[in-house]
Design a protein around this motif. Sequence first.
Motif, PDB file in Angstrom:
ATOM      1  N   UNK C 161      34.074 -24.724  22.324  1.00  0.00           N
ATOM      2  CA  UNK C 161      35.467 -25.068  22.647  1.00  0.00           C
ATOM      3  C   UNK C 161      35.608 -25.263  24.151  1.00  0.00           C
ATOM      4  N   UNK C 162      35.804 -26.486  24.629  1.00  0.00           N
ATOM      5  CA  UNK C 162      36.084 -26.671  26.053  1.00  0.00           C
ATOM      6  C   UNK C 162      37.344 -25.893  26.442  1.00  0.00           C
ATOM      7  N   UNK C 163      37.301 -25.212  27.557  1.00  0.00           N
ATOM      8  CA  UNK C 163      38.430 -24.390  28.023  1.00  0.00           C
ATOM      9  C   UNK C 163      38.743 -23.233  27.059  1.00  0.00           C
ATOM     10  N   UNK C 164      37.772 -22.838  26.263  1.00  0.00           N
ATOM     11  CA  UNK C 164      38.013 -21.810  25.260  1.00  0.00           C
ATOM     12  C   UNK C 164      37.876 -20.394  25.792  1.00  0.00           C
ATOM     13  N   UNK C 165      37.789 -19.450  24.864  1.00  0.00           N
ATOM     14  CA  UNK C 165      37.768 -18.037  25.243  1.00  0.00           C
ATOM     15  C   UNK C 165      36.691 -17.740  26.281  1.00  0.00           C
ATOM     16  N   UNK C 166      37.033 -16.882  27.194  1.00  0.00           N
ATOM     17  CA  UNK C 166      36.174 -16.450  28.286  1.00  0.00           C
ATOM     18  C   UNK C 166      35.108 -15.507  27.738  1.00  0.00           C
ATOM     19  N   UNK C 167      33.865 -15.838  27.978  1.00  0.00           N
ATOM     20  CA  UNK C 167      32.741 -15.016  27.518  1.00  0.00           C
ATOM     21  C   UNK C 167      32.265 -14.138  28.677  1.00  0.00           C
ATOM     22  N   UNK C 168      31.693 -13.021  28.369  1.00  0.00           N
ATOM     23  CA  UNK C 168      31.140 -12.155  29.408  1.00  0.00           C
ATOM     24  C   UNK C 168      30.095 -12.856  30.257  1.00  0.00           C
ATOM     25  N   UNK C 169      29.543 -13.948  29.769  1.00  0.00           N
ATOM     26  CA  UNK C 169      28.512 -14.672  30.523  1.00  0.00           C
ATOM     27  C   UNK C 169      29.115 -15.471  31.667  1.00  0.00           C
ATOM     28  N   UNK C 170      30.428 -15.502  31.760  1.00  0.00           N
ATOM     29  CA  UNK C 170      31.061 -16.221  32.864  1.00  0.00           C
ATOM     30  C   UNK C 170      31.541 -17.608  32.479  1.00  0.00           C
ATOM     31  N   UNK C 171      31.300 -18.002  31.246  1.00  0.00           N
ATOM     32  CA  UNK C 171      31.706 -19.341  30.819  1.00  0.00           C
ATOM     33  C   UNK C 171      32.806 -19.279  29.770  1.00  0.00           C
TER      34      UNK C 171
END
Lengths: 312, 312, 312, 312
Positions: C161-171
């Motif tokens: 998902x572009x602009x989707x939920x923030x992952x702990x990986x920083x993306x």
Amino acid sequence: MTTIGIDIGGTKIAAGVVDEHGQVLQKTRRATDALDPEAIESAVIAAVAELRVDHDVTGVGVAAAGFVSPNRDGMVFAPNIAWRDYPLRERLARGIDVPIVIENDANAAGWAEFRFGAGRSARSMVMLTLGTGLGGAIIMDNQLVRGAYGAAAELGHMRVVPHGHYCGCGHEGCWEMYASGRALTRAARMALVTDEDRAGRLRELAAADGTRVKGQHVTQAAAEGDPLSRELVTQLGHWVGAGAANLAAVLDPELFVIGGGVADTGDLVLEAARAAFRAELSARGYRPEATILLAEMGGDAGIVGAADLVRY
Amino acid sequence: MTTIGIDIGGTKIAAGVVDEHGQVLQKTRRATDALDPEAIESAVIAAVAELRVDHDVTGVGVAAAGFVSPNRDGMVFAPNIAWRDYPLRERLARGIDVPIVIENDANAAGWAEFRFGAGRSARSMVMLTLGTGLGGAIIMDNQLVRGAYGAAAELGHMRVVPHGHYCGCGHEGCWEMYASGRALTRAARMALVTDEDRAGRLRELAAADGTRVKGQHVTQAAAEGDPLSRELVTQLGHWVGAGAANLAAVLDPELFVIGGGVADTGDLVLEAARAAFRAELSARGYRPEATILLAEMGGDAGIVGAADLVRY
Amino acid sequence: MTTIGIDIGGTKIAAGVVDEHGQVLQKTRRATDALDPEAIESAVIAAVAELRVDHDVTGVGVAAAGFVSPNRDGMVFAPNIAWRDYPLRERLARGIDVPIVIENDANAAGWAEFRFGAGRSARSMVMLTLGTGLGGAIIMDNQLVRGAYGAAAELGHMRVVPHGHYCGCGHEGCWEMYASGRALTRAARMALVTDEDRAGRLRELAAADGTRVKGQHVTQAAAEGDPLSRELVTQLGHWVGAGAANLAAVLDPELFVIGGGVADTGDLVLEAARAAFRAELSARGYRPEATILLAEMGGDAGIVGAADLVRY
Amino acid sequence: MTTIGIDIGGTKIAAGVVDEHGQVLQKTRRATDALDPEAIESAVIAAVAELRVDHDVTGVGVAAAGFVSPNRDGMVFAPNIAWRDYPLRERLARGIDVPIVIENDANAAGWAEFRFGAGRSARSMVMLTLGTGLGGAIIMDNQLVRGAYGAAAELGHMRVVPHGHYCGCGHEGCWEMYASGRALTRAARMALVTDEDRAGRLRELAAADGTRVKGQHVTQAAAEGDPLSRELVTQLGHWVGAGAANLAAVLDPELFVIGGGVADTGDLVLEAARAAFRAELSARGYRPEATILLAEMGGDAGIVGAADLVRY
């Protein structure tokens, strides 16, 4: 206190005498040519003259697709007719000696629904017309919201998906691309490819028409109970409801009214829209919720709304 | 013809006497406790009494965060104070003998901007307040749009990204999660991970504060010229402008006004917002375009707007 | 021809003697401290010595979370243990005189499934481990795909998902944020806000645990038949299947195997994943389709896979 | 040790004798008709006979668009030629008495790049061919990854945008719709609507060709320095790099090679792709990063790769 409403389409004008209760007392039509503004004006003037033979009228309301100037005297731009910053009222006034107002056609239809149809008990309402595209009208505190430049309620062009489907307007992800007859056509054509086994009824309907599958085939098959078509309409209803939840964050209306050809699927699209609206409405449970209803006015809505707007 | 405006926050109330030109003639403040509605009421009553010693006032406007009842006599719901269907006007009227109106705080601030600030020449305007969250106010045809249930202009909760960032409201992809101080904080923390080499200035500012990086560090560093921070603010400005284009499709306002702490980055956020607005505006070139300006009223906007709304 | 497999976790190591049919003949465990690499090594050496008392072994396979060097002699990076370009094989060889190989833990578990579990008849397979996060393993043509730098099969970090939920990986928008225990936790917490009426069973289970709602409560309630929880698991299964369709476009495997705690919901997640896979698979109908099965190896998969990989 | 490579296109076949260093020693061509499989076979047989007059060859490699059977003896499906589960090797063997292998054309081109072009020093590589669509090839550990059913590396059909642009494959949001000549065409046509003032050069180039604007006009104008066209190519490069980051999470290759007509924009698309790859790569800084290079083999890549694959 009767008035005349005129609905100018791409290939014809429809005109009617409307009383103060929204009843159409007499109607007439004339074929027109979108490329010939003068002929359109002559047709409007002739239709008004014809209707005035048997009716006293106090004004004429004219509805057409496009952006209407804020003071309702002309067209800023029309997508189908060669009007650009066009003084339509002045032109028509050459042959009509009662007050004339110009209004956007989706606004007129929404106004008819607000005054005499599904919204007659509401003070604020958003109309969603799911035809080929997705048109809208906004009424807040009993006032039609026209915008600073007559371009308000172009609801189909809210962006609901970044990088989403390409709209004819030149942008990506417009609501109209997910919630309109055009969207249904696209979804049906995709389903022919990805869900071939279940698309038999759609292929039959298209074959019988000698055309490619289109939205109308889906609404027809859904009405018959075809499972795939019902899924496609449900999906469309989901996008209707999700977009309505967006509008509720902006406008907090009392009521949404769903009209247009897609609305002929009735409860199917309505229930899907209501479910998605509930699921997506911000602050649900901490505020009263808007109702969602189907339109009631049918094909004369443009005439009735235009006629009634003369009084506002 | 002076009135009093009260801005009820989570930890204090601010009150001021405001004349008909939006000038604040006298101010006072009181610390309050969000958990104690009665104490808040006593503080408001005392502040009003104090200000009336030297000023004749014809009414009191009270602004607070939350949903205000449509007739402006109470709070339907407040996020920070224990108010739910709360008859705030009636409660305050026990100690205040002039007319009282209750208003949402973002609406009050937007109204101040409309009457005396960046929007003073406009007839229709949308205010976007980029604080921790994203608040809004809508004025159409010189009228504040409150919605059927007092919940209009919750603009931060339009969904701009399906399946997008989780908002405290329980939904995904709210505009506020892309265009607010909170969004800037999140973007900065992501940049510490993914763009470590360029995040030196942000780490310094956070270290100096003894905190994790937050939005304010980004706006400060951007003002100093830090390239990464300028990119982050530009990105935020992009989402502001893209959302404004959505609102233009709905409301067609003459003007957008950007206020709140993030707006302190001035031209940087403004230019990015304008560029994205132009890029995303539907039917651009076929309609007049809204202007986008920075707010002018500063921290007293809530007081001034609340005071002025007594007259409307 | 027996070998030893070691699974190094954050707080303990598990070790086992495994025969060539994937049977675990003897097991042992030791508590460890993630902050003390030397103590971990001593624990591994002691566990190996203990197991060799009763078994002849020809090698030791060690599985751990993180990036393993391409020639399987050390750790490039570990998320939980203080290893960075760390020569783990050389360190362990001080106390172990048979060949040692290091392997990523998700790869080891996937390999066990490929050799002895759900994939034992396949030549190519993708393992999806839905634990707290989403781990993976890829086997193509009977070979484990390790990548040029030992970082292949980090499947949870494909962006869906572009602009989707923030992952702990920083993306933003990583698959893991939509298809993992963490995703289920987030979805459940959202549902408490947006679907309060139907969240009773989830609230009960959380209250009984004295914690906030989390993924395990959802899988438990779904198993009991709770309608909301079944919807949440179905939604997660949808994302599993949609991501698998992406991987099919890249890898065209014969089989996907779904393991990890979320897979304990069995048919519910499986059927949802299969449906979404069918719906999203490109060129469906023009190619054979991969099968999707549940994992069979249970908690010893890491030990068994690590032990078996010594032979490859 | 020379072999023959054949590239079967929609309207012609190209054939060449290739030595073990990837040099093309002799070439020939024949026009063909995609609707006539027998004529294609006769043309291939004749071309091989012609080339064998002056060269001893040990095998023939045949490349064609579509899914190739796993054992490389036939076509499972071809998009442009009437082949479905078609025993192409057996058919050709009627007139060719050396070993024959069939291979997907994108795989063949990628293999040529891997053996003799930009990837000649790599052990693992992903080829991205940006032509009208987006094709790919995957080489891991010196092996071409064909997939269980010969359908691997259909990279253009990874979904990168949920609800995104409609792909000819029947799905929404395929990578190909954002990173290919077709994507460039669509973006250019949108820009004519939304960025009319800056689209002068594109209009000129299209007018000179007597066609609507298409991707080639953008690459040409970008090469000349046209600002709008450079933006469009940069945007496309962004999607290339973002998708490559996804593939790095799955495959962790050493190298990406960008080929096809869009790659003729050289550094412009390359730098944009590299920047987006860096920005989107998960775990960046904790792992070695893949290199991204432009292809070197030009138009003979299909012939060279097919010829060389006979040996593998």
